[in-house]
Design an enzyme around this catalytic site. Structure first.
Site, short mmCIF file in Angstrom:
data_model
loop_
_atom_site.label_atom_id
_atom_site.label_comp_id
_atom_site.label_asym_id
_atom_site.label_seq_id
_atom_site.Cartn_x
_atom_site.Cartn_y
_atom_site.Cartn_z
N ARG A 40 -2.30 55.41 16.22
CA ARG A 40 -3.13 55.93 15.12
C ARG A 40 -4.46 56.49 15.61
O ARG A 40 -5.00 57.42 15.01
CB ARG A 40 -3.41 54.84 14.10
N LYS A 177 12.81 41.82 -0.68
CA LYS A 177 12.63 41.53 -2.11
C LYS A 177 13.05 42.66 -3.02
O LYS A 177 12.51 43.75 -2.96
CB LYS A 177 11.16 41.20 -2.37
N GLY A 330 6.83 49.44 7.68
CA GLY A 330 6.55 48.84 8.97
C GLY A 330 7.78 48.29 9.67
O GLY A 330 7.94 48.48 10.88
N GLY A 353 3.24 50.77 2.33
CA GLY A 353 3.01 50.66 0.89
C GLY A 353 2.67 52.00 0.27
O GLY A 353 3.16 52.35 -0.81
P1 AMP Z 1 10.21 43.98 3.16
O1 AMP Z 1 8.83 43.54 3.55
O2 AMP Z 1 10.56 43.70 1.73
O3 AMP Z 1 10.52 45.40 3.59
O4 AMP Z 1 11.21 43.06 3.93
C1 AMP Z 1 11.25 43.00 5.32
C2 AMP Z 1 11.66 41.64 5.72
O5 AMP Z 1 12.85 41.29 5.04
C3 AMP Z 1 11.94 41.51 7.18
O6 AMP Z 1 11.07 40.56 7.71
C4 AMP Z 1 13.39 41.03 7.20
O7 AMP Z 1 13.60 40.07 8.17
C5 AMP Z 1 13.59 40.43 5.84
N1 AMP Z 1 14.99 40.39 5.43
C6 AMP Z 1 15.84 41.42 5.32
N2 AMP Z 1 17.06 41.00 4.94
C7 AMP Z 1 17.00 39.66 4.80
C8 AMP Z 1 17.93 38.64 4.43
N3 AMP Z 1 19.20 38.95 4.16
N4 AMP Z 1 17.49 37.39 4.36
C9 AMP Z 1 16.22 37.09 4.64
N5 AMP Z 1 15.30 37.98 5.01
C10 AMP Z 1 15.68 39.26 5.09
#
Ligand code: AMP
Length: 376
Positions: A40, A177, A330, A353
């Site tokens: 960056r 999520k 990220g 974000g």
């Molecule tokens: P996000 O911040 O919502 O983009 O989610 C990213 C995070 O989701 C990463 O740290 C992944 O390890 C986690 N993740 C993705 N799939 C799963 C899963 N099936 N179970 C638990 N964690 C997950």
């Protein structure tokens, strides 16, 4: 989107404040903190150089970590200043904006203090422009303001993908999520030809189909919306899953248990952590046929090497595709880098974000502030 630009400004003897996003990773080396990734910083150098060549003195300002309004020494921008010096940057970097509580509170007085003695303002912090913070919102109300070149390029690229994609347009959305990502899935279902959903968020969709998801990530509140999205026929979800029994050790160091292939249904007391082989085959085939690709979010718990396969296969398929490919968020970017594939995609979005919000709502508070500046 038309944003004001800086190219025509008369800058001889003038002072310019550039809001940058130098919230970069640091690590300890030789008993002090050093910048661990200066991507960056390097990306901002041409702008600093251009402004100085035109006779301006340049002040840059960034947030760095979460000191929460207090002067916390470990969040000083000192390591960033040193690295900028080494890079030969012609810029003076202010101390961390978030040392003052006025930054995150969007306090007009703090915002005004940033442009004291300053003639022009440039927002080159795309990754911070979804936040209505003082350094983003207040300067455009007080001095002539513009979007920086990287910010403008990022906005044009992301909005261009949504408005004029080469078809078929395949979007891939993953991550933990469903609550965070459902809004973007809804927008993409309108614009894309296919939306692939993977990662922890996919289990709520699977549950909506009546499949067994064991104790995997799940949010009942969104069942009906997931069912409605599946009804459109445009959403492709995993047909099989890999995972572990409840309570099994999990993490970047891996663990002693071999992953289990669950097929379409995850049994009770078991949890899904990655898409299975059948899903990999279907997803990568869809990606290979795309004209435009947008990818945000991992396909599984990829930090554990046993569950990297799904995300790695998607990363490779995106990298190998001749399509216009845009990767944001990220975790997806980290996965690409870990696999050495970053240079093989068309565009890597710097703001996780911010890019999701821009795609979902078509605008950001910081972009609106630039357009609505009375000096524009
Ligand atoms: P996000 O911040 O919502 O983009 O989610 C990213 C995070 O989701 C990463 O740290 C992944 O390890 C986690 N993740 C993705 N799939 C799963 C899963 N099936 N179970 C638990 N964690 C997950």
């Amino acid at each position: 989107m038309r944003l004001p630009r800086h190219e025509r400004w008369e800058l001889a003897g003038r002072r310019v404040l550039v809001r940058v996003d130098f919230n970069v990773p640091v690590s300890e080396a030789n008993g002090r903190l050093e910048v661990a990734d200066d991507f960056r910083l390097r990306a901002a150098l041409p702008l600093f150089e251009d402004l100085s060549r035109r006779g301006a003195s340049v002040v840059a300002a960034t947030h760095f970590g979460r000191p929460r309004g207090a002067h916390v020494p470990e969040f000083s921008v000192e390591p960033i200043r040193r690295r900028l010096d080494e890079l030969g940057a012609r810029v003076q970097l202010r101390e961390n904006l978030r040392f003052d509580a006025g930054e995150e509170a969007n306090d007009p007085a703090f915002g005004a203090s940033l442009v004291e003695g300053v003639d022009f303002y440039i927002n080159e912090a795309f990754g911070a422009s979804h936040r209505a913070h003082a350094s983003i919102m207040v300067p455009p109300t007080l001095v002539p303001s513009a979007g920086g070149p990287n910010l403008i390029h990022e906005v044009d690229t992301l909005l261009g993908v949504l408005s004029q994609p080469r078809r078929p347009f395949v979007a891939i959305v993953g991550g933990a999520k469903v609550a965070d990502k459902l809004g973007i899935v809804k927008v993409l279902v309108e614009r894309a030809d296919l939306v692939i959903v993977g990662g922890g968020m996919a289990y709520t969709f699977e549950a909506a189909q009546g499949r067994g998801i064991g104790s995997s990530l799940y949010n009942a509140e969104y069942l009906a919306e997931c069912a409605a999205l599946l009804e459109t026929g445009k959403v492709l979800i995993p047909s099989d899953t890999r995972g572990l029994p409840d309570g099994a050790a999990l993490g970047p160091g891996g663990g002693p248990l071999e992953p289990i292939d669950f097929g379409a249904n995850i049994p009770e007391a078991h949890e899904g952590f990655d898409i299975g082989e059948r899903s990999v085959a279907v997803f990568t085939q869809a990606i290979a046929g795309a004209g435009t690709i947008l990818w945000n979010g991992p396909m599984g718990y990829f930090e554990d090497p046993r569950f990297l396969a799904g995300t790695a296969a998607v990363a490779r398929a995106v990298a190998e595709s001749p399509a216009m490919s845009v990767v944001g968020g990220g975790d997806s970017v980290a996965a690409l880098r870990r696999l050495g594939l970053q240079a093989q995609v068309s565009f890597v979005s710097t703001g996780g974000g911010a890019s999701l919000e821009l795609l979902e709502f078509g605008d950001l508070p910081g972009l609106r502030a630039l357009r609505e500046s009375p000096f524009t």
